[in-house]
Every structure is written in structure tokens, then in C-alpha cells.
Design an enzyme around this catalytic site. Structure first.
Site, PDB file in Angstrom:
ATOM      1  N   LEU A  30      13.261  91.162-144.829  1.00  0.00           N
ATOM      2  CA  LEU A  30      14.486  91.054-145.399  1.00  0.00           C
ATOM      3  C   LEU A  30      14.488  92.221-146.591  1.00  0.00           C
ATOM      4  O   LEU A  30      13.550  92.518-147.292  1.00  0.00           O
ATOM      5  CB  LEU A  30      14.631  89.809-146.229  1.00  0.00           C
ATOM      6  CG  LEU A  30      14.442  88.720-145.238  1.00  0.00           C
ATOM      7  CD1 LEU A  30      14.969  87.348-146.139  1.00  0.00           C
ATOM      8  CD2 LEU A  30      15.650  88.877-144.033  1.00  0.00           C
ATOM      9  N   HIS A  34      20.319  92.092-146.482  1.00  0.00           N
ATOM     10  CA  HIS A  34      20.389  90.830-145.958  1.00  0.00           C
ATOM     11  C   HIS A  34      20.758  89.846-147.167  1.00  0.00           C
ATOM     12  O   HIS A  34      21.397  88.840-147.033  1.00  0.00           O
ATOM     13  CB  HIS A  34      18.997  90.382-145.706  1.00  0.00           C
ATOM     14  CG  HIS A  34      18.505  91.100-144.384  1.00  0.00           C
ATOM     15  ND1 HIS A  34      17.344  91.947-144.553  1.00  0.00           N
ATOM     16  CD2 HIS A  34      19.028  91.066-143.288  1.00  0.00           C
ATOM     17  CE1 HIS A  34      17.219  92.365-143.093  1.00  0.00           C
ATOM     18  NE2 HIS A  34      18.055  91.928-142.541  1.00  0.00           N
ATOM     19  N   GLN A  58      16.058  92.298-127.486  1.00  0.00           N
ATOM     20  CA  GLN A  58      16.919  93.285-127.819  1.00  0.00           C
ATOM     21  C   GLN A  58      16.113  94.574-128.052  1.00  0.00           C
ATOM     22  O   GLN A  58      16.673  95.721-128.600  1.00  0.00           O
ATOM     23  CB  GLN A  58      17.631  93.005-129.071  1.00  0.00           C
ATOM     24  CG  GLN A  58      16.737  92.874-130.276  1.00  0.00           C
ATOM     25  CD  GLN A  58      17.875  92.194-131.336  1.00  0.00           C
ATOM     26  OE1 GLN A  58      18.262  91.031-131.294  1.00  0.00           O
ATOM     27  NE2 GLN A  58      18.209  93.145-132.405  1.00  0.00           N
ATOM     28  N   ASP A 147      25.475  97.682-138.811  1.00  0.00           N
ATOM     29  CA  ASP A 147      25.481  97.605-137.340  1.00  0.00           C
ATOM     30  C   ASP A 147      26.761  97.323-136.870  1.00  0.00           C
ATOM     31  O   ASP A 147      27.075  96.587-136.167  1.00  0.00           O
ATOM     32  CB  ASP A 147      24.483  96.561-137.050  1.00  0.00           C
ATOM     33  CG  ASP A 147      23.132  96.621-137.660  1.00  0.00           C
ATOM     34  OD1 ASP A 147      22.309  97.595-137.216  1.00  0.00           O
ATOM     35  OD2 ASP A 147      22.681  95.684-138.454  1.00  0.00           O
TER      36      ASP A 147
HETATM   37  O1  PAF Z   1      20.863  92.445-136.913  1.00  0.00           O
HETATM   38  C1  PAF Z   1      19.985  91.792-136.584  1.00  0.00           C
HETATM   39  O2  PAF Z   1      19.101  91.699-137.375  1.00  0.00           O
HETATM   40  C2  PAF Z   1      19.810  91.333-135.179  1.00  0.00           C
HETATM   41  O3  PAF Z   1      20.381  92.176-134.093  1.00  0.00           O
HETATM   42  C3  PAF Z   1      20.250  89.921-134.992  1.00  0.00           C
HETATM   43  C4  PAF Z   1      21.901  89.821-135.155  1.00  0.00           C
HETATM   44  C5  PAF Z   1      19.619  89.250-135.837  1.00  0.00           C
HETATM   45  C6  PAF Z   1      19.928  89.245-133.612  1.00  0.00           C
HETATM   46  O4  PAF Z   1      18.875  89.444-133.246  1.00  0.00           O
END
Ligand code: PAF
Length: 293
Positions: A30, A34, A58, A147
Site C-alpha cells: 500500500l 490506496h 492478472q 489504472d
Molecule cells: O488495481 C489493483 O490493485 C488490482 O488490479 C485489483 C483491482 C485489486 C484487482 O486485483
């Protein structure tokens, strides 16, 4: 702050959260970006739930899953201090048990930009976010503009699959030289960290000519690229000027609002950044309205 690491534990604890619940989904490591989402969630809801899960699906085969920064005790201390009520920290085995075979694929808005350079990435994001929405049942889910394509994918998915929630988008939080905060910034060596300021400078170069009246998308891209080329440690993967609602690349004629975005490698570290044009749209309310249409 309650911490749960099983799905049964989460369901029980979630029932105990009363009123409107804001959720911040994270992969840990973090930073202030965040915490800004958490603060926004705390200000607007009766309770805040955060998840920490480094989602393997991912990450591409040659990406940094095993090296992704992890420091759970530090993350939990930061969340507790920021006023989170409940944290969910599942394992990969819980999220993807043996036999798992159901995927969420947002087919169009995930094609270009990051999707083009990270095949399968958004299928992993869409799937895990759908699962985490089902598990955490947010009233409002908070994401960062950094993002931007992820936001568009999630908004499309939430709409298409009838998730009864609101997606809120918060502006990118930046270091003093403009570098967008990211968990991956810790990988940068001192010299690379200095060089990384070029992403923001190159966005600013395009913003500057846009403010002076330039509307040709190719000239906006070229202005950003010229600044990137001045930094020897930076290698541009792409610079895009796209329709902010559809994320389709703009050709001769520009249609406001524009999402100007880029992915740049500084050594082995891949960084992304973006800005909406006109610049006034880069605030919480407009971002939530514009990104994803
Ligand atoms: O943005 C992120 O940290 C990730 O892509 C998420 C949204 C937590 C999904 O794993």
C-alpha cells in the site's frame, strides 16, 4: 479493525457491517494512493472494507508475480491507522480452488492500450473483481484513475453483470516530481527513480499544447513522445490519445474528452500514467462520470 482470511469468516464479518459499505480492493504494498481511496471511502460510508490479494490471474507468464512486493503487517498497520473496519486477505487456493473454470471477459474496452500489451490481464482483473464484489457486497467501490483502463473494464463489467453498486474513481496521487504513486515504484533504483519523473513531464508536454489549442491527436502523442525520448533510461511501450469513453485510438479528428495515456519502461520496471483532456475533468466526480462512459 477486524481481519479475516477465510471466505466463511468474511461472510460472517460482512453481515456485521451496518449501513452503507465502501470497498477498496488492493493487491497490498500500500501507498498514499490506496490510502486516499480508503479515506474517501471512510468519509462517504458507514463502514470500510479493504481486500488484500495479489491476484495471480492478472499477471502474464513473464510478469512479476513472484517478485510483487508483499508486506502484510505493514499494510494492516496502515489500514488500521486510516480507519478501515474490516480487511479480507484470502489465499490463491481460496479464490481459485481446484477445478476453477469460470471467467469474466470484458471483450471490447479491454482490447487496446494495456490489454494489447498484457494479453489476458483484464480477464484476470474482471474475474477477480467480480468475485470480490460478490464476496464483499459494496455499496460503493473505489478505484484510482491511474489504472484508467481498469476502471473502464470494471465499470462495464459491473453494469453488464448488474452488480448493485457504484464505481467511484479518484484522481491519481503523485509524488512531488509528478510520478504517479504505484506499488511498482519500489523497484526503481535511485537513478531510475529520478528518470521516472519523465512520464509526468511528457504528459504535461501534451497538456501544454492542448491548452494552447492543439487538437490533433497525433501531435499530442508526438509531444509526449519527444519528451520521453529526451530521457535515455525511458523506453516508451505506447503513447495513446484515445476517446475517453470507448478507449478507441483517435485518428485525425479528436473528440473530447481524450484519455492521454502511456506505458514506459525504466530499466525492467514498467510504469503507466494518464491524464484526461480537458484537464478540468481530472477530479473525482468527472472521472467517475467519464471513464467507461
Ligand atoms: O488495481 C489493483 O490493485 C488490482 O488490479 C485489483 C483491482 C485489486 C484487482 O486485483
Amino acid at each position: 479493525m477486524q481481519i479475516v482470511d477465510t471466505i466463511a469468516g468474511l461472510r460472517a464479518a460482512r453481515q456485521g457491517l451496518k449501513g452503507q459499505v465502501g470497498v477498496v480492493l488492493t493487491m497490498g504494498a500500500l501507498h498514499m494512493g490506496h490510502l486516499t481511496l480508503v479515506r474517501e471511502a471512510r468519509d462517504e460510508n458507514d463502514a470500510v472494507l479493504t481486500t488484500i490479494f495479489v491476484n495471480p490471474t492478472q499477471f502474464g507468464a513473464n510478469e512479476d508475480l513472484s517478485k510483487y512486493p508483499r508486506d502484510l503487517p505493514r499494510d494492516l498497520a496502515m489500514l488500521e491507522k486510516t480507519g478501515v473496519d474490516l480487511v479480507f486477505t484470502p489465499t490463491s487456493e481460496m479464490m481459485y480452488p481446484k477445478g476453477f473454470q469460470t471467467w469474466v471477459d470484458v471483450t471490447e474496452v479491454s482490447q487496446g492500450l494495456e490489454g494489447q500489451h498484457r494479453p489476458g490481464h483484464f480477464k484476470g482483473v474482471g474475474t477477480v473483481v467480480a468475485k470480490l464484489f460478490n464476496l464483499t457486497q459494496p455499496d460503493i467501490a473505489y478505484f484510482g484513475q491511474k489504472d484508467a483502463q481498469q476502471v473502464s473494464v470494471i465499470k462495464r463489467m459491473a453494469h453488464d453483470l448488474n452488480f448493485p453498486l457504484e464505481v467511484a474513481v479518484c484522481p491519481t496521487v503523485r509524488e512531488t516530481d509528478g510520478l504517479a504513486m504505484s506499488s511498482r515504484n519500489v523497484y526503481l533504483l535511485a537513478e531510475q527513480r529520478t528518470a521516472a519523473g519523465v512520464l509526468f513531464r511528457s504528459l504535461q508536454a501534451a497538456v501544454g499544447i492542448y491548452a494552447a489549442g492543439e487538437r490533433n491527436p497525433e501531435r499530442l502523442r508526438q509531444a509526449a513522445l519527444r519528451t520521453l525520448h529526451d530521457e535515455p533510461l525511458a523506453q516508451a511501450e505506447y503513447v495513446s490519445a484515445a476517446d475517453a469513453a470507448t478507449l478507441e485510438e483517435l485518428n485525425a479528428i479528436s473528440i473530447d474528452p481524450i484519455l492521454l495515456s502511456m506505458a514506459v519502461r525504466i530499466g525492467q520496471v514498467r510504469l503507466i500514467d494518464n491524464v484526461l483532456l480537458p484537464l478540468e475533468l481530472n477530479n473525482r466526480r468527472d472521472l467517475t462520470r467519464v471513464l467507461g462512459g
